[in-house]
Design a protein around this motif. Structure first.
Motif, short mmCIF file in Angstrom:
data_model
loop_
_atom_site.label_atom_id
_atom_site.label_comp_id
_atom_site.label_asym_id
_atom_site.label_seq_id
_atom_site.Cartn_x
_atom_site.Cartn_y
_atom_site.Cartn_z
N GLY A 121 -16.01 9.69 0.40
CA GLY A 121 -14.56 10.18 0.26
C GLY A 121 -13.98 10.79 -1.07
N GLU A 122 -14.65 10.75 -2.02
CA GLU A 122 -14.26 11.00 -3.25
C GLU A 122 -14.01 12.65 -3.38
OE1 GLU A 122 -12.98 9.30 -5.86
OE2 GLU A 122 -13.43 7.21 -5.23
N ILE A 123 -12.94 13.08 -3.97
CA ILE A 123 -12.94 14.51 -4.17
C ILE A 123 -12.45 14.64 -5.80
CG2 ILE A 123 -10.50 14.59 -3.29
CD1 ILE A 123 -10.83 17.10 -2.23
N PRO A 124 -12.95 15.85 -6.34
CA PRO A 124 -12.58 15.99 -7.81
C PRO A 124 -11.08 16.43 -7.97
CG PRO A 124 -14.06 17.77 -7.05
CD PRO A 124 -13.94 17.03 -6.00
N TRP A 125 -10.27 15.96 -8.83
CA TRP A 125 -8.94 16.21 -9.16
C TRP A 125 -8.85 17.68 -9.53
CZ3 TRP A 125 -6.00 12.58 -7.76
CH2 TRP A 125 -6.27 11.25 -8.02
N LEU A 166 -11.85 22.01 -7.70
CA LEU A 166 -12.48 23.09 -6.53
C LEU A 166 -12.02 24.45 -6.43
CD1 LEU A 166 -12.45 20.75 -3.77
CD2 LEU A 166 -14.16 21.02 -5.10
N HIS A 167 -10.53 24.66 -7.04
CA HIS A 167 -9.98 26.09 -7.08
C HIS A 167 -10.58 26.86 -8.16
CE1 HIS A 167 -7.95 26.98 -3.42
NE2 HIS A 167 -7.59 25.71 -3.40
N HIS A 223 -11.07 31.34 -1.86
CA HIS A 223 -10.25 32.64 -1.84
C HIS A 223 -8.87 32.20 -1.03
CE1 HIS A 223 -13.22 35.01 -3.54
NE2 HIS A 223 -14.30 34.59 -2.76
N HIS A 224 -8.59 30.91 -0.65
CA HIS A 224 -7.31 30.82 -0.06
C HIS A 224 -6.25 30.15 -1.24
CE1 HIS A 224 -8.77 31.57 4.12
NE2 HIS A 224 -9.94 31.11 3.59
N LYS A 225 -5.90 30.83 -1.95
CA LYS A 225 -4.66 30.62 -3.05
C LYS A 225 -3.44 30.48 -2.34
CE LYS A 225 -8.31 30.56 -5.94
NZ LYS A 225 -8.92 29.61 -6.15
N GLY A 226 -2.59 29.59 -2.92
CA GLY A 226 -1.30 29.41 -2.46
C GLY A 226 -0.63 29.21 -3.77
N ALA A 227 0.00 30.01 -4.51
CA ALA A 227 0.70 29.83 -5.55
C ALA A 227 1.72 28.64 -5.85
CB ALA A 227 1.10 31.16 -6.37
N ARG A 268 0.86 -1.23 -0.04
CA ARG A 268 -0.07 -0.03 -0.02
C ARG A 268 0.92 1.17 -0.03
NH1 ARG A 268 -2.70 -3.70 -1.32
NH2 ARG A 268 -4.30 -4.55 -0.07
N ILE A 269 0.54 2.11 -0.81
CA ILE A 269 1.05 3.51 -0.76
C ILE A 269 0.14 4.46 -0.77
CG2 ILE A 269 2.38 5.17 -2.17
CD1 ILE A 269 3.91 2.84 -3.97
N VAL A 270 0.20 5.57 0.37
CA VAL A 270 -0.61 6.66 0.37
C VAL A 270 0.28 7.89 0.43
CG1 VAL A 270 -1.96 7.76 2.25
CG2 VAL A 270 -2.01 5.23 2.36
N ASN A 271 0.00 8.73 -0.59
CA ASN A 271 0.71 10.03 -0.64
C ASN A 271 -0.37 11.03 0.01
OD1 ASN A 271 2.68 8.95 -2.40
ND2 ASN A 271 1.41 9.29 -4.23
N VAL A 272 0.10 11.60 0.96
CA VAL A 272 -0.69 12.74 1.75
C VAL A 272 -0.64 13.76 1.02
CG1 VAL A 272 -0.80 13.62 3.98
CG2 VAL A 272 0.15 11.49 3.98
N SER A 273 -1.87 14.05 0.51
CA SER A 273 -2.21 15.36 -0.55
C SER A 273 -3.00 16.53 0.31
CB SER A 273 -2.93 14.82 -1.73
OG SER A 273 -3.19 15.90 -2.65
N SER A 274 -3.77 17.20 -0.41
CA SER A 274 -4.43 18.17 0.18
C SER A 274 -5.65 18.59 -0.76
CB SER A 274 -3.74 19.44 0.40
OG SER A 274 -4.57 20.46 0.79
N SER A 275 -6.81 18.86 -0.16
CA SER A 275 -7.95 19.29 -0.97
C SER A 275 -7.39 20.59 -1.86
CB SER A 275 -9.16 19.68 -0.45
OG SER A 275 -9.01 20.48 0.64
N GLN A 276 -6.45 21.56 -1.55
CA GLN A 276 -5.97 22.47 -1.83
C GLN A 276 -5.20 22.14 -3.34
OE1 GLN A 276 -7.74 24.80 -0.57
NE2 GLN A 276 -6.45 26.02 0.67
N GLY A 277 -5.06 20.96 -3.62
CA GLY A 277 -4.38 20.62 -4.95
C GLY A 277 -5.40 20.28 -5.86
N SER A 278 -6.69 20.57 -5.57
CA SER A 278 -7.75 20.17 -6.75
C SER A 278 -7.79 21.26 -7.41
CB SER A 278 -9.15 19.95 -6.00
OG SER A 278 -10.44 19.77 -6.75
N LEU A 279 -7.76 21.15 -8.79
CA LEU A 279 -8.02 22.14 -9.67
C LEU A 279 -9.53 22.30 -10.27
CD1 LEU A 279 -5.52 20.71 -12.64
CD2 LEU A 279 -4.94 22.22 -10.76
#
Length: 245
Positions: A241-245, A147-148, A157-161, A134-145
């Motif tokens: 648990g699914e989130i859009p990419w 959603l942003h 409105h919480h952008k991080g370039a 098993r491989i788990v890469n700890v990501s963030s919803s902030q990486g969802s194109l």
């Protein structure tokens, strides 16, 4: 006894994930850039009766450090069942698309993207020896194109370039890795632990490390019917648990 390697596990979410896997009977290699910090974390866990743990010095942004960690772990086991790529940095805030330096991008990508690639490639042979890797890469919803680009998203409105592109890149690497391992027993997923109160965000988060650790541990312990190649955020979508990419 199954074994797991967790990067950046001397505190916060990584530490709590280590605690949970230990409680489930795993032997945990607790990766820490600062070995002394890792040893203190191990002492804390052993004081709780969780003794199947040891600190491994590993700076994921340093190839020599990762290679040394691979040698050290390989001297103790020929099989690794779980890899959790948890180590990450934010790069500090605010991050403006027109003002962020190239050096800031390099520093964040070195840990959040290249570090994951470095560690995964270094330990893949030990993982391939496991019957249920098993491989788990700890990501963030902030990486969802998706959603942003949605003005209704709660963090629109919480952008991080710098930080956000690093997690988007990590997500794409997860997709490619899962595809490459699609005909094997591997389960490879990107998991968002949620907006959690830790040193990472100066404790501004609204979730707890216990909640976050449970989310990550769940996907580290998937059975054979579990998903692979998915982007998971149970904070965003508690139902599936699914989130859009």
């Amino acid at each position: 006894m199954k074994s797991a390697l967790i990067t950046g596990a001397n505190k916060g979410i990584g530490f709590e994930t280590a605690r949970l896997l230990l409680r489930h009977g795993y032997h945990v290699y607790l990766g820490s850039r600062d070995l002394n910090a890792g040893l203190r974390a191990v002492d804390t866990l052993r004081a709780e009766g969780l003794t199947a743990v040891e600190a491994i010095q590993m700076d994921v942004s340093d190839s020599a450090s990762v290679k040394a960690a691979r040698i050290e772990v390989g001297q103790q086991t020929e099989v690794l069942d779980v890899l959790i790529n948890n180590a990450g940095i934010s790069g500090g805030m605010p991050q403006n698309a027109l003002g962020a330096s190239i050096e800031a991008f390099r520093q964040v990508f070195e840990t959040n993207v290249f570090g994951v690639v470095r560690v995964t490639q270094a330990f893949i042979d030990l993982l391939q020896a496991s019957p249920q890797p098993r491989i788990v890469n700890v990501s963030s919803s902030q990486g969802s194109l998706t959603l942003h680009t949605d003005p209704n998203y709660r963090y629109y409105h919480h952008k991080g370039a710098v930080y956000h592109p690093s997690k988007a890149a990590l997500n794409m690497y997860t997709i490619d890795l899962a595809y490459e391992l699609r005909d094997t027993a591997f389960k490879v997923n990107a998991v968002d632990p949620g907006f959690v109160a830790t040193d990472f965000n100066n404790h501004r988060g609204t979730g707890t490390v216990e909640e976050a650790g449970a989310r990550i541990a769940k996907y580290a312990m998937l059975d054979n019917d579990g998903p692979t190649g998915r982007f998971i955020s149970e904070e965003y979508n508690p139902q599936t648990g699914e989130i859009p990419w």
